[in-house]
Write a protein that holds these residues in place. Structure first.
Motif, PDB file in Angstrom:
ATOM      1  N   ASN A 256     -27.270 -43.087 -29.364  1.00 41.22           N
ATOM      2  CA  ASN A 256     -27.014 -41.817 -30.048  1.00 41.22           C
ATOM      3  C   ASN A 256     -28.251 -41.185 -30.673  1.00 41.22           C
ATOM      4  OD1 ASN A 256     -24.318 -41.930 -29.360  1.00 41.22           O
ATOM      5  ND2 ASN A 256     -23.728 -42.967 -31.251  1.00 41.22           N
ATOM      6  N   ASN A 257     -29.395 -41.890 -30.631  1.00 38.63           N
ATOM      7  CA  ASN A 257     -30.615 -41.289 -31.183  1.00 38.63           C
ATOM      8  C   ASN A 257     -31.583 -40.829 -30.091  1.00 38.63           C
ATOM      9  OD1 ASN A 257     -31.260 -43.869 -30.332  1.00 38.63           O
ATOM     10  ND2 ASN A 257     -32.671 -44.298 -32.013  1.00 38.63           N
TER      11      ASN A 257
ATOM     12  N   ASN B 158     -22.170 -33.614 -32.878  1.00 41.51           N
ATOM     13  CA  ASN B 158     -22.966 -34.819 -32.783  1.00 41.51           C
ATOM     14  C   ASN B 158     -22.999 -35.266 -31.322  1.00 41.51           C
ATOM     15  OD1 ASN B 158     -23.651 -35.205 -35.530  1.00 41.51           O
ATOM     16  ND2 ASN B 158     -21.610 -36.005 -35.932  1.00 41.51           N
TER      17      ASN B 158
ATOM     18  N   SER C 285     -29.319 -40.344 -35.924  1.00 40.22           N
ATOM     19  CA  SER C 285     -28.651 -39.939 -34.689  1.00 40.22           C
ATOM     20  C   SER C 285     -28.822 -38.439 -34.470  1.00 40.22           C
ATOM     21  CB  SER C 285     -27.168 -40.315 -34.724  1.00 40.22           C
ATOM     22  OG  SER C 285     -26.502 -39.623 -35.773  1.00 40.22           O
TER      23      SER C 285
ATOM     24  N   GLY D  85     -23.298 -38.130 -30.180  1.00 41.00           N
ATOM     25  CA  GLY D  85     -22.491 -39.337 -30.006  1.00 41.00           C
ATOM     26  C   GLY D  85     -21.035 -39.047 -29.723  1.00 41.00           C
TER      27      GLY D  85
ATOM     28  N   ASN E 281     -32.808 -35.304 -33.705  1.00 38.59           N
ATOM     29  CA  ASN E 281     -32.555 -36.345 -34.705  1.00 38.59           C
ATOM     30  C   ASN E 281     -32.521 -35.749 -36.111  1.00 38.59           C
ATOM     31  OD1 ASN E 281     -34.448 -37.860 -32.467  1.00 38.59           O
ATOM     32  ND2 ASN E 281     -32.760 -39.134 -33.167  1.00 38.59           N
TER      33      ASN E 281
END
Length: 234
Positions: A126-127, A105, A214, A107, A208
């Motif tokens: 985070n997106n 991820n 995210s 993030g 995404n």
């Protein structure tokens, strides 16, 4: 994405409109030193809007990627159709570097203290980490300098246009690791070319594909309009 400031706009109103914060807008636009003073006609980088496809969105097609647009490394064939070997910089191939982070991820990755994570900007939502991730891969490969890193697709594209080590090429001449900027609705997205599968181009990047919108480092097959393909020739 980018936005041309109109008369009467304020940073707080634009932050609310695009689902971001005044602080994030100022960090994405270092030319703004006073949050209460912006000028009509100038361009604003918007970090808080989705810059990529969503699960099940248009452009996801074929193969075993499924509707999520995410697949494992084994789902992408070795480059064919004249793609040739991956581009390399003094530090290696940005494509190989990206592959080493598949499934992470964004993030979480951006908080790693070494490698790609250390080069990513922590403040980016985070997106919208697509340019943040691609820039970091290019940095790790030694193809760009830290000063050329950008979390904005359009700024990264401009930086590569000004870099004599990069040249625009057509998709048919792309090699793994080439930087591909796309137009997605009212915004933009950037990934790296990964090769060909069943005659369709494959890409790798921060997309995404998580259920909350995210981003995760993943392979994808997209059919959005391509704005540019930059190939490293340094």
């Amino acid at each position: 994405m980018s936005y041309r400031i109109q008369s009467g706009d304020t940073l707080s109103a634009l932050a609310q409109r695009y689902g971001t914060s005044v602080d994030s807008l100022m960090k994405a636009n270092p030319q703004i030193t006073n949050k209460d003073l912006i000028y009509a006609g100038t361009t604003l980088n918007i970090p808080g809007s989705r810059d990529s496809f969503e699960s099940g969105a248009q452009g996801l097609r074929g193969g075993s990627s499924g509707s999520s647009g995410n697949s494992g490394a084994g789902d992408v064939m070795a480059p064919t159709g004249g793609a040739g070997p991956a581009t390399r910089g003094p530090g290696g191939s940005p494509y190989d570097i990206a592959v080493s982070h598949l499934g992470k991820n964004a993030g979480s990755l951006k908080y790693e203290t070494t490698g790609v994570g250390a080069d990513m900007e922590d403040w980016v939502p985070n997106n919208v980490n697509c340019a943040n991730f691609v820039s970091a891969c290019l940095e790790q490969a030694g193809q760009i300098k830290n000063s050329q890193h950008s979390a904005s697709v359009m700024t990264l594209q401009s930086n590569l246009d000004r870099d004599p080590n990069f040249q625009r090429v057509s998709l048919k001449d792309a090699k793994p690791g080439d930087v591909v900027c796309m137009k997605v609705g009212s915004g933009e997205h950037v990934v790296m070319f990964a090769g060909w599968k069943d005659g369709k181009p494959q890409f790798i990047g921060s997309n995404n594909v998580n259920s909350d919108g995210s981003q995760r480092i993943s392979y994808s097959s997209m059919n959005y309009p391509i704005m540019s393909v930059h190939q490293y020739r340094g």
